[in-house]
Design a protein around this motif. Structure first.
Motif, PDB file in Angstrom:
ATOM      1  N   UNK A  92       0.835  -1.373  -0.159  1.00  0.00           N
ATOM      2  CA  UNK A  92       0.035   0.058  -0.193  1.00  0.00           C
ATOM      3  C   UNK A  92       0.566   1.141  -0.057  1.00  0.00           C
ATOM      4  N   UNK A  93       1.654   1.745   0.868  1.00  0.00           N
ATOM      5  CA  UNK A  93       2.319   2.461   1.141  1.00  0.00           C
ATOM      6  C   UNK A  93       3.676   1.995  -0.395  1.00  0.00           C
ATOM      7  N   UNK A  94       3.890   1.671  -0.993  1.00  0.00           N
ATOM      8  CA  UNK A  94       4.881   1.787  -2.069  1.00  0.00           C
ATOM      9  C   UNK A  94       3.748   2.049  -3.482  1.00  0.00           C
ATOM     10  N   UNK A  95       2.708   1.493  -3.397  1.00  0.00           N
ATOM     11  CA  UNK A  95       1.962   2.788  -3.884  1.00  0.00           C
ATOM     12  C   UNK A  95       1.526   4.160  -3.780  1.00  0.00           C
ATOM     13  N   UNK A  96       1.420   4.177  -2.551  1.00  0.00           N
ATOM     14  CA  UNK A  96       1.251   5.882  -2.543  1.00  0.00           C
ATOM     15  C   UNK A  96       2.328   6.599  -2.508  1.00  0.00           C
ATOM     16  N   UNK A  97       3.380   5.966  -2.811  1.00  0.00           N
ATOM     17  CA  UNK A  97       4.873   6.765  -2.866  1.00  0.00           C
ATOM     18  C   UNK A  97       4.531   7.236  -4.007  1.00  0.00           C
ATOM     19  N   UNK A  98       4.382   6.281  -4.869  1.00  0.00           N
ATOM     20  CA  UNK A  98       5.084   6.150  -6.092  1.00  0.00           C
ATOM     21  C   UNK A  98       4.210   7.117  -6.776  1.00  0.00           C
ATOM     22  N   UNK A  99       2.652   7.178  -6.306  1.00  0.00           N
ATOM     23  CA  UNK A  99       1.954   7.934  -6.676  1.00  0.00           C
ATOM     24  C   UNK A  99       2.334   9.582  -6.582  1.00  0.00           C
ATOM     25  N   UNK A 100       2.161   9.819  -5.120  1.00  0.00           N
ATOM     26  CA  UNK A 100       2.418  11.022  -4.013  1.00  0.00           C
ATOM     27  C   UNK A 100       3.581  11.792  -4.946  1.00  0.00           C
ATOM     28  N   UNK A 101       5.010  11.151  -5.341  1.00  0.00           N
ATOM     29  CA  UNK A 101       5.716  11.826  -5.730  1.00  0.00           C
ATOM     30  C   UNK A 101       5.441  12.088  -7.416  1.00  0.00           C
ATOM     31  N   UNK A 102       4.595  11.664  -7.863  1.00  0.00           N
ATOM     32  CA  UNK A 102       4.954  12.430  -9.178  1.00  0.00           C
ATOM     33  C   UNK A 102       3.642  13.023  -8.486  1.00  0.00           C
ATOM     34  N   UNK A 103       3.056  13.770  -7.975  1.00  0.00           N
ATOM     35  CA  UNK A 103       1.931  14.527  -7.965  1.00  0.00           C
ATOM     36  C   UNK A 103       2.619  16.091  -7.447  1.00  0.00           C
ATOM     37  N   UNK A 104       4.009  15.492  -6.198  1.00  0.00           N
ATOM     38  CA  UNK A 104       4.379  16.705  -5.815  1.00  0.00           C
ATOM     39  C   UNK A 104       5.347  17.048  -6.994  1.00  0.00           C
ATOM     40  N   UNK A 105       5.657  16.055  -7.900  1.00  0.00           N
ATOM     41  CA  UNK A 105       6.970  16.582  -8.695  1.00  0.00           C
ATOM     42  C   UNK A 105       6.330  17.696  -9.709  1.00  0.00           C
ATOM     43  N   UNK A 106       5.122  17.482  -9.952  1.00  0.00           N
ATOM     44  CA  UNK A 106       4.069  17.815 -11.359  1.00  0.00           C
ATOM     45  C   UNK A 106       3.752  19.679 -10.402  1.00  0.00           C
ATOM     46  N   UNK A 107       3.767  19.582  -8.859  1.00  0.00           N
ATOM     47  CA  UNK A 107       3.588  20.627  -8.810  1.00  0.00           C
ATOM     48  C   UNK A 107       4.536  21.423  -8.496  1.00  0.00           C
ATOM     49  N   UNK A 108       4.867  21.085  -8.771  1.00  0.00           N
ATOM     50  CA  UNK A 108       6.843  21.921  -8.704  1.00  0.00           C
ATOM     51  C   UNK A 108       7.096  22.355 -10.033  1.00  0.00           C
TER      52      UNK A 108
END
Length: 266
Positions: A92-108
């Protein structure tokens, strides 16, 4: 012309809560891993680099340094509860982390474009930094052939990139440890998080599937990504408490501390 670092610090201040230092102070996940952990359907292994410190087969058979230990009923129950929890939370955290880093970098990247535009001479450097960050997250949180892996915390940064002005604010904000990823997502403002309903439904379905197939726990389906991140952080703390009981009652595990609670200041 003001320095690139000045603009990036402005970006950090304008990003949704969780990306700027003052906002992140409102929430911090103080959990990290000292070692790597990999799970598949039948096995859990705790790794120091390529060395298996211990493994648990079928959520009940404990091997330490290659030796199968005979456990009493209370020890066996601790091992089973601990293994069951990790079998559930690691995918679950594997999925959350890979999803989250895309959101974070896209926002930057979007904030950089809105402030400076794509013609700015540091835009390509920013894209390179974001790509490297995504690559590192996918190395530390990965899935391959039914194996899910979470890597240990480390001091790795983006130091090899030459543009120091660019790297300082980013390396302080986007790091790849479990605690840092959960801190970033847990502090975000869900109203500003651009996840459409279809994408969120897919994420919820996959997380629920991981929880169900591992006979384990998972966050409530209708929670937001930030709420899920906080749930996982709290769950790691529960597993840390179980780990401490195991270390107390099983002498061979006394010096092996997978989960640690620490302090995140970024």
């Amino acid at each position: 012309m003001k320095s690139v670092s000045h603009f990036l610090l402005c970006i950090m201040c304008l990003l949704p809560a969780g990306f700027s230092a003052p906002a992140a102070a409102h929430y911090s996940c103080d959990v990290d891993l000292n070692y790597g952990v990999v799970v598949n359907d039948d096995q859990l292994r705790v790794l120091k680099e390529y060395l298996t410190l211990y493994q648990i087969n079928h959520k009940q058979q404990l091997f330490v340094a290659g030796e199968w230990l005979t456990l009493d009923d209370s020890q066996a129950m601790l091992v089973t509860d601990y293994a069951k929890g990790l079998h559930s939370v690691v995918p679950q955290v594997t999925l959350l982390a890979t999803t989250g880093i895309d959101l974070a970098t896209d926002t930057v990247q979007q904030m950089f474009l809105s402030l400076l535009g794509s013609d700015h001479d540091s835009y390509e450097k920013l894209n390179t930094a974001m790509d490297k960050m995504k690559t590192r997250v996918r190395k530390k949180f990965r899935y391959a052939r039914s194996h899910y892996y979470l890597g240990p915390s480390s001091s790795e940064g983006l130091d090899e990139l030459a543009e120091a002005d660019l790297m300082v604010p980013l390396s302080q904000t986007l790091t790849t440890s479990v605690g840092s990823i959960l801190t970033t997502l847990g502090a975000m403002d869900s109203d500003k998080l651009a996840v459409d309903r279809t994408e969120m439904a897919v994420i919820n379905q996959r997380i629920a599937h991981y929880a169900a197939t591992s006979d384990g726990d998972g966050p409530p389906v209708d929670t937001t990504l930030p709420q899920k991140a906080r749930w996982y952080c709290d769950y790691f703390k529960k597993l840390d408490a179980l780990e401490k009981q195991m270390q107390t009652t099983i002498p061979q595990l006394a010096g092996i501390d997978l989960i640690r609670q620490t302090s995140h200041k970024d």
